[in-house]
Write a protein that holds these residues in place. Structure first.
Motif, PDB file in Angstrom:
ATOM      1  N   LEU A 136      13.807  86.511 -82.831  1.00  0.00           N
ATOM      2  CA  LEU A 136      14.705  87.545 -83.031  1.00  0.00           C
ATOM      3  C   LEU A 136      15.919  87.331 -83.685  1.00  0.00           C
ATOM      4  N   LEU A 137      16.702  86.528 -82.913  1.00  0.00           N
ATOM      5  CA  LEU A 137      18.234  86.101 -83.325  1.00  0.00           C
ATOM      6  C   LEU A 137      18.161  84.811 -84.122  1.00  0.00           C
ATOM      7  N   GLY A 138      17.034  84.310 -84.512  1.00  0.00           N
ATOM      8  CA  GLY A 138      17.228  83.275 -85.370  1.00  0.00           C
ATOM      9  C   GLY A 138      16.633  83.249 -86.893  1.00  0.00           C
ATOM     10  N   MET A 139      16.073  82.360 -87.459  1.00  0.00           N
ATOM     11  CA  MET A 139      15.914  82.092 -88.799  1.00  0.00           C
ATOM     12  C   MET A 139      14.989  83.494 -89.167  1.00  0.00           C
ATOM     13  N   PRO A 140      14.003  83.623 -88.369  1.00  0.00           N
ATOM     14  CA  PRO A 140      13.038  84.635 -88.801  1.00  0.00           C
ATOM     15  C   PRO A 140      13.605  86.260 -88.855  1.00  0.00           C
ATOM     16  N   GLY A 141      14.347  86.493 -87.560  1.00  0.00           N
ATOM     17  CA  GLY A 141      14.854  87.589 -87.579  1.00  0.00           C
ATOM     18  C   GLY A 141      15.996  87.972 -88.462  1.00  0.00           C
ATOM     19  N   PHE A 142      16.734  86.707 -88.872  1.00  0.00           N
ATOM     20  CA  PHE A 142      17.754  86.855 -90.072  1.00  0.00           C
ATOM     21  C   PHE A 142      17.294  87.234 -91.250  1.00  0.00           C
ATOM     22  N   THR A 143      15.912  86.367 -91.615  1.00  0.00           N
ATOM     23  CA  THR A 143      15.025  86.537 -92.807  1.00  0.00           C
ATOM     24  C   THR A 143      14.947  88.277 -93.085  1.00  0.00           C
ATOM     25  N   ALA A 144      14.364  88.736 -91.829  1.00  0.00           N
ATOM     26  CA  ALA A 144      14.002  90.222 -91.738  1.00  0.00           C
ATOM     27  C   ALA A 144      15.151  91.113 -92.113  1.00  0.00           C
ATOM     28  N   TYR A 145      16.271  90.658 -91.488  1.00  0.00           N
ATOM     29  CA  TYR A 145      17.617  91.571 -91.597  1.00  0.00           C
ATOM     30  C   TYR A 145      18.041  91.222 -92.907  1.00  0.00           C
ATOM     31  N   ALA A 146      18.319  90.358 -93.471  1.00  0.00           N
ATOM     32  CA  ALA A 146      18.860  90.059 -94.794  1.00  0.00           C
ATOM     33  C   ALA A 146      17.940  90.616 -96.022  1.00  0.00           C
ATOM     34  N   ALA A 168       6.621  86.774 -87.294  1.00  0.00           N
ATOM     35  CA  ALA A 168       7.935  86.709 -86.596  1.00  0.00           C
ATOM     36  C   ALA A 168       9.018  87.431 -87.537  1.00  0.00           C
ATOM     37  N   VAL A 169       8.583  87.616 -88.803  1.00  0.00           N
ATOM     38  CA  VAL A 169       9.834  88.329 -89.800  1.00  0.00           C
ATOM     39  C   VAL A 169       9.276  89.875 -89.805  1.00  0.00           C
ATOM     40  N   VAL A 298      23.381  89.073 -85.726  1.00  0.00           N
ATOM     41  CA  VAL A 298      23.232  88.741 -84.358  1.00  0.00           C
ATOM     42  C   VAL A 298      23.756  90.001 -83.438  1.00  0.00           C
ATOM     43  N   GLU A 299      25.162  90.548 -84.049  1.00  0.00           N
ATOM     44  CA  GLU A 299      25.587  91.572 -83.200  1.00  0.00           C
ATOM     45  C   GLU A 299      24.990  92.756 -83.260  1.00  0.00           C
ATOM     46  N   ASP A 300      24.165  93.106 -84.343  1.00  0.00           N
ATOM     47  CA  ASP A 300      23.367  94.349 -84.598  1.00  0.00           C
ATOM     48  C   ASP A 300      22.249  94.113 -83.853  1.00  0.00           C
ATOM     49  N   VAL A 301      21.554  93.270 -83.885  1.00  0.00           N
ATOM     50  CA  VAL A 301      20.200  93.150 -83.532  1.00  0.00           C
ATOM     51  C   VAL A 301      20.135  92.655 -82.081  1.00  0.00           C
ATOM     52  N   SER A 302      21.039  92.069 -81.528  1.00  0.00           N
ATOM     53  CA  SER A 302      21.304  91.994 -80.196  1.00  0.00           C
ATOM     54  C   SER A 302      21.485  93.492 -79.531  1.00  0.00           C
ATOM     55  N   CYS A 303      22.507  94.098 -80.189  1.00  0.00           N
ATOM     56  CA  CYS A 303      22.625  95.428 -79.561  1.00  0.00           C
ATOM     57  C   CYS A 303      21.535  96.240 -79.522  1.00  0.00           C
ATOM     58  N   TYR A 304      20.730  96.420 -80.631  1.00  0.00           N
ATOM     59  CA  TYR A 304      19.328  97.166 -80.901  1.00  0.00           C
ATOM     60  C   TYR A 304      18.507  96.847 -79.542  1.00  0.00           C
ATOM     61  N   TYR A 305      18.376  95.457 -79.435  1.00  0.00           N
ATOM     62  CA  TYR A 305      17.481  94.916 -78.591  1.00  0.00           C
ATOM     63  C   TYR A 305      17.943  95.332 -76.924  1.00  0.00           C
ATOM     64  N   GLY A 333      -3.359  83.127 -89.012  1.00  0.00           N
ATOM     65  CA  GLY A 333      -3.031  84.227 -88.291  1.00  0.00           C
ATOM     66  C   GLY A 333      -3.611  84.112 -86.549  1.00  0.00           C
ATOM     67  N   LYS A 334      -3.789  82.776 -86.159  1.00  0.00           N
ATOM     68  CA  LYS A 334      -3.930  82.882 -84.670  1.00  0.00           C
ATOM     69  C   LYS A 334      -2.778  83.230 -84.097  1.00  0.00           C
ATOM     70  N   ASN A 335      -1.713  83.043 -84.359  1.00  0.00           N
ATOM     71  CA  ASN A 335      -0.490  83.542 -83.284  1.00  0.00           C
ATOM     72  C   ASN A 335      -0.351  85.133 -83.501  1.00  0.00           C
ATOM     73  N   VAL A 336      -0.171  85.763 -82.202  1.00  0.00           N
ATOM     74  CA  VAL A 336       0.272  87.371 -82.186  1.00  0.00           C
ATOM     75  C   VAL A 336       1.689  87.277 -81.838  1.00  0.00           C
ATOM     76  N   GLY A 337       2.446  87.488 -82.892  1.00  0.00           N
ATOM     77  CA  GLY A 337       3.851  87.419 -82.957  1.00  0.00           C
ATOM     78  C   GLY A 337       4.317  86.093 -83.092  1.00  0.00           C
ATOM     79  N   LYS A 338       5.852  86.077 -82.850  1.00  0.00           N
ATOM     80  CA  LYS A 338       6.687  84.819 -83.237  1.00  0.00           C
ATOM     81  C   LYS A 338       5.863  83.668 -82.519  1.00  0.00           C
ATOM     82  N   GLN A 339       5.423  82.644 -83.105  1.00  0.00           N
ATOM     83  CA  GLN A 339       4.817  81.330 -82.705  1.00  0.00           C
ATOM     84  C   GLN A 339       5.841  80.436 -82.158  1.00  0.00           C
ATOM     85  N   VAL A 340       6.158  80.220 -80.719  1.00  0.00           N
ATOM     86  CA  VAL A 340       7.143  79.284 -80.236  1.00  0.00           C
ATOM     87  C   VAL A 340       6.429  78.196 -79.627  1.00  0.00           C
ATOM     88  N   ILE A 341       7.027  76.951 -79.330  1.00  0.00           N
ATOM     89  CA  ILE A 341       6.527  76.048 -78.257  1.00  0.00           C
ATOM     90  C   ILE A 341       7.570  75.766 -77.252  1.00  0.00           C
TER      91      ILE A 341
END
Lengths: 346, 346
Positions: A136-146, A168-169, A298-305, A333-341
């Motif tokens: 959400l607050l990293g590259m994928p989130g920023f990709t969505a935002y920008a 993720a995006v 980061v400010e906008d999306v953190s706030c929304y969250y 498409g095996k992942n449901v949502g943002k895939q993290v390890i």
């Protein structure tokens, strides 16, 4: 005093591929034991990797192609990607043991980091999971935002299609579009994802593209008056069908093409003539061109969250051993949502 | 007093087609004799058509497809297009006998005109041929002007590729790009056209795409550092090759797709992934979205022409009988320069 040595498991690129990545293209290696100390005078710092991000763009670094915006990985060497890490030892005055950082790191338990331009220090906040810094607050989130605000030129009341919408995006694009006053429809690849889109992520509508024999007809059903904005993460058939359903002066943000089985022999897009008749703008983009907006994001999306206006779905795998399967799962498409390890508990 | 009746030859659409138009899709008909008088109270006016314009977009009106930006022609009826005409009789106070007008008219000797929103009065100037009002100073010229300045966002020193470069639109795009300080390469389909591009129209380079077995290699030869702007009139293979050779943040103006043999089964474009890696903007456009710029365009381009800064090549056919052949010749590149039909001597 003798320093402690620890093992350092790593994920290695076995061989280049331009097809859909397979688990066997990657390999877990038990690297040499390392000391948890940084060589004096190196300017480097050593981190313990906590979370690693599985992102489709990484596939582009697995092929023997040297003319892209990122260099390929090196066969036989550890791969890299976005992660959240804790500094263990440092010869860099800007990074101290205990600091949390987000940015490019190795797919391994410990990484020695020399380049700091792609890293940022982060604060642990109780109400935001640390792993969100690769989502959400990293590259994928920023990709969505920008991509949504800067590429799609959205207007209140417009209609928006998002492909790979629970990814993720996509999941953030749809929620930002809803907050902007748009009508939002998501496409995804399972009934579980469709359910999440409609009942958790707040999309107006969602459909399972695998159950639509005719994507053009599906889009006409959800967009009887056409699509103003298509935020496309998949390319291929969905892009072709969307072209037929765009409204005049529509905009298509080309974010990814996760549908493509071969990067060297990609599927043709046939309905390009619609670009003229509907005066469509189609724009490919990378979030890295918009980094000046990152602090505001980061400010906008953190706030929304924190206000509960958006949610974020993660698919968390445990242990580095699971990383190859988690990564290749992105392409079916095996992942449901943002895939993290999760490499190490916090 | 009995009024004179005259014959009125017309070009009729015989049948719909979505393939490349053939001469037999059109037909010369000797229409009913008409009186050179406008019915009182009709608000209409009667024009004698002097020049008619052959434009590739007209193909889109020859198919049985009702969802485009222009309605289809009616089989069995006279087709229409841009022309230069002289008013013969009028029941409209704004148009008087002797007035010269440019705009949409019938493909026939005389047209009775009710709709005036697509017409403009023109002045006969000794130093500008009247036929230029369907070319350099008409829709094709304005397409070049609006497309280059408004869609391509050109910067001095940038590299520009123009396809169908000696055509009605391309030849002006290239010259405007040169005046703007760009490096300009044109693609065309014969050595005669290549010669004109280099020696008459001032392009820096030009090549015959029919003699290039590998368009990607050809573009790499002319653009070793890549293409900033591609003004595309042809689509298909040239568009696919250009995508591979665009520079980062390149712009592609999608103006036409004259290469496509079938409108209902168009060729696929494969290299769409380049949109992302190079962050390319691809925009389809129609000149009709920019009509607020038309007065400035006429002023600028007339001025350039009178100053000898630009030239304009026409391919003039004589007599309405030649119109079907002239029109279908557009799709095999038979025309050299802007294709016009002289229906009647001035």
């Amino acid at each position: 005093m003798e320093q402690t040595e620890v093992g350092n498991k790593q994920i290695i690129l076995k061989n280049y591929t331009d097809q859909i990545p397979k688990e066997t293209d990657l390999e877990l290696r038990h690297g040499n034991k390392i000391k948890l100390k940084v060589p004096k005078g190196s300017g480097a710092f050593l981190v313990k990797n906590l979370y690693l991000s599985c992102d489709p763009y990484m596939r582009g670094r697995m092929r023997d192609f040297h003319d892209s915006y990122l260099p390929p990985f090196t066969p036989g060497s550890v791969i890299e990607g976005f992660g959240v890490s804790r500094v263990v030892d440092s010869d860099n005055p800007n990074f101290k043991p205990g600091d949390l950082i987000a940015g490019v790191t190795g797919w391994e338990e410990y990484s020695l980091i020399y380049r700091t331009q792609q890293l940022r220090k982060i604060q642990h906040q109780d109400d935001i999971p640390l792993s969100f810094h690769v989502g959400l607050l990293g590259m994928p989130g920023f990709t969505a935002y920008a991509g949504f605000y800067e590429v799609c030129s959205p207007q209140k009341g417009e209609t928006v299609l998002v492909s790979a919408a629970s990814g993720a995006v996509g999941q953030l694009v749809g929620q930002l579009a809803k907050l902007h006053g748009c009508y939002v429809v998501g496409s995804a690849g399972s009934s579980q994802k469709v359910d999440l889109l409609k009942n958790k992520l707040g999309f107006d509508e969602a459909f399972n593209y695998k159950e639509e024999p005719n994507l053009d007809a599906a889009l006409k059903r959800y967009f009887p008056k056409g699509i103003d904005i298509f935020f496309d993460n998949v390319g291929g058939d969905m892009l072709d069908a969307a072209l037929l359903n765009m409204r005049i002066h529509g905009r298509i943000a080309i974010c990814g093409m996760v549908s493509q089985t071969s990067l060297s022999n990609p599927q043709g897009i046939h309905n390009m003539y619609a670009l003229i008749t509907k005066r469509i703008t189609m724009k490919g983009f990378l979030q890295s061109d918009y980094l000046h907006l990152f602090p505001r994001f980061v400010e906008d999306v953190s706030c929304y969250y924190k206000q509960g206006k958006i949610v974020y779905i993660e698919d968390m795998n445990q242990a580095l051993e699971s990383a190859p399967a988690a990564f290749v799962g992105l392409f079916s498409g095996k992942n449901v949502g943002k895939q993290v390890i999760c490499v190490a508990p916090e």
